[in-house]
Write a protein that holds these residues in place. Structure first.
Motif, PDB file in Angstrom:
ATOM      1  N   GLU A  15       6.325  10.550  -5.279  1.00  0.00           N
ATOM      2  CA  GLU A  15       6.987   9.639  -4.878  1.00  0.00           C
ATOM      3  C   GLU A  15       8.645   8.695  -5.295  1.00  0.00           C
ATOM      4  O   GLU A  15       9.159   8.141  -5.682  1.00  0.00           O
ATOM      5  CB  GLU A  15       6.182   7.714  -6.132  1.00  0.00           C
ATOM      6  N   ARG A  69       4.929  -3.713   4.941  1.00  0.00           N
ATOM      7  CA  ARG A  69       3.846  -2.317   5.156  1.00  0.00           C
ATOM      8  C   ARG A  69       3.393  -1.663   3.485  1.00  0.00           C
ATOM      9  O   ARG A  69       3.781  -3.050   2.322  1.00  0.00           O
ATOM     10  CB  ARG A  69       4.731  -1.139   4.275  1.00  0.00           C
ATOM     11  N   THR A 119      -0.482   6.134   5.551  1.00  0.00           N
ATOM     12  CA  THR A 119      -0.509   5.499   5.533  1.00  0.00           C
ATOM     13  C   THR A 119       0.527   4.480   5.838  1.00  0.00           C
ATOM     14  O   THR A 119       0.041   2.887   7.068  1.00  0.00           O
ATOM     15  CB  THR A 119      -0.516   4.335   3.841  1.00  0.00           C
ATOM     16  N   ALA A 120       1.574   4.361   6.580  1.00  0.00           N
ATOM     17  CA  ALA A 120       2.478   4.079   7.138  1.00  0.00           C
ATOM     18  C   ALA A 120       2.541   4.402   8.910  1.00  0.00           C
ATOM     19  O   ALA A 120       2.567   3.822   9.499  1.00  0.00           O
ATOM     20  CB  ALA A 120       4.171   4.643   7.223  1.00  0.00           C
ATOM     21  N   HIS A 143       0.520   0.311   1.436  1.00  0.00           N
ATOM     22  CA  HIS A 143       0.474   2.030   1.102  1.00  0.00           C
ATOM     23  C   HIS A 143      -1.096   2.325  -0.392  1.00  0.00           C
ATOM     24  O   HIS A 143      -1.586   1.190  -1.292  1.00  0.00           O
ATOM     25  CB  HIS A 143       1.328   2.776   0.387  1.00  0.00           C
ATOM     26  N   ASN A 200      -2.858   3.826  -2.956  1.00  0.00           N
ATOM     27  CA  ASN A 200      -2.181   4.680  -3.647  1.00  0.00           C
ATOM     28  C   ASN A 200      -3.098   5.332  -4.911  1.00  0.00           C
ATOM     29  O   ASN A 200      -4.163   5.082  -5.114  1.00  0.00           O
ATOM     30  CB  ASN A 200      -1.350   4.759  -4.607  1.00  0.00           C
ATOM     31  N   ARG A 216       3.706   8.360   0.887  1.00  0.00           N
ATOM     32  CA  ARG A 216       3.621   6.539   2.299  1.00  0.00           C
ATOM     33  C   ARG A 216       3.392   7.315   3.434  1.00  0.00           C
ATOM     34  O   ARG A 216       3.283   6.404   4.554  1.00  0.00           O
ATOM     35  CB  ARG A 216       4.728   6.017   1.531  1.00  0.00           C
TER      36      ARG A 216
END
Length: 317
Positions: free
Chosen positions: A104, A223, A199-200, A225, A227, A196
């Protein structure tokens, strides 16, 4: 309406994740409205929770990985996942998605582009240095800066498909995708953004293919996500602060730990759906991006610094 998606194969792990989830949710219509409701996000998150550990165990730069992904997408596997999804919610084990403490990092240096020519040929490409400036090493005579993606390997389990070994490529979340309908490309999409990315991509593809939203509208929406839990922290549901309070509270009521870390994800991980192209038959190509002017200025500054570093490296050689 049938679509065919062409994505990066293993050791890219992003497509294995979002394609499997999309297959599990293939019959869903998400209420015919927005994707970002309490029920829809909870269902997508629970599907992610089921699929992610299987992808993490399957993907690497070994011949059997392609078979493992095909098996995961097979009808019997998808049927079993759907049955689990319709059953009681299961707790997520703490399994690291990337195994990389930099997953990240705001210093990640990945870019994506998509181009189409007058003949309809399409290129959809993602390249990554991993952390900015990569390894700081240029392949002699090429001008190509090598990445520093060795951290994406598994170092603890020699039987793991992603275990570091001579000649192997580390797995990656990169997910360049071209979508076809009746043999013709209809759009191309890709993204930088480290962990990410999947998921995007999942949100962008569901919005465009299931709900029929234009690309520009789909990629500009709030957006979210999922995690996955790591050794450092537990599982969480992250979203931009534009997520309505009622949805965040509803997800918390369903047991999710909801984190709203920032106004826009790009400020931290540049998880922007860049390089998205709508390719209508017989019509003009439409490019879509959600990057702000601030993002462009930052990108120009990094590009300039990168160019200066290359010049210095070449001069030193």
């Amino acid at each position: 309406m049938l679509f065919r998606s062409v994505c990066a194969p293993p050791p890219a792990q992003g497509p294995a994740l979002f394609l499997t989830i999309m297959k599990v949710l293939e019959d869903e219509r998400f209420g015919g409205g927005t994707l970002r409701t309490i029920e829809n996000l909870d269902k997508i998150g629970r599907a992610w929770r089921l699929v992610q550990p299987q992808v993490a165990r399957a993907v690497g730069d070994v011949p059997e990985s392609r078979f493992a992904v095909e098996k995961l997408l097979a009808p019997d596997s998808i049927r079993a996942l759907r049955e689990k999804l319709s059953g009681p919610p299961t707790a997520q084990k703490k399994v690291s998605w990337s195994g990389d403490v930099w997953a990240e990092s705001p210093m990640a240096a990945t870019t994506h582009f998509a181009v189409v020519d007058a003949q309809g040929n399409v290129v959809c490409a993602t390249q990554s240095q991993s952390l900015h400036f990569g390894a700081g090493v240029i392949a002699p005579g090429t001008g190509v800066v090598l990445n520093d993606s060795m951290s994406n390997f598994n170092f603890t389990d020699p039987q793991h498909p992603n275990f570091v070994a001579p000649g192997r490529r580390p797995r990656s979340t990169i997910s360049p995708t071209i979508v076809f309908q009746q043999g013709k490309p209809v759009f191309a999409i890709g993204i930088p953004g480290a962990a990410r990315i999947p998921t995007a991509m999942l949100q962008g593809l569901l919005d465009r293919l299931t709900l029929g939203r234009p690309l520009a509208e789909a990629i500009g929406d709030t957006r979210v996500h999922f995690n996955s839990g790591t050794a450092r922290d537990g599982e969480s549901f992250e979203a931009e602060r534009s997520l309505p309070d009622g949805i965040a509270e509803g997800l918390r009521a369903k047991g999710w730990r909801v984190v709203l870390p920032e106004d826009r994800f790009p400020r931290r991980t540049e998880a922007t759906l860049r390089g998205a192209l709508d390719i209508p038959a017989g019509g003009p190509v439409a490019a879509a991006t959600e990057r702000s002017e601030e993002d462009y200025q930052l990108a120009r500054a990094f590009d300039l610094l990168h160019a200066l570093a290359l010049v210095r490296q070449l001069a030193a050689n």
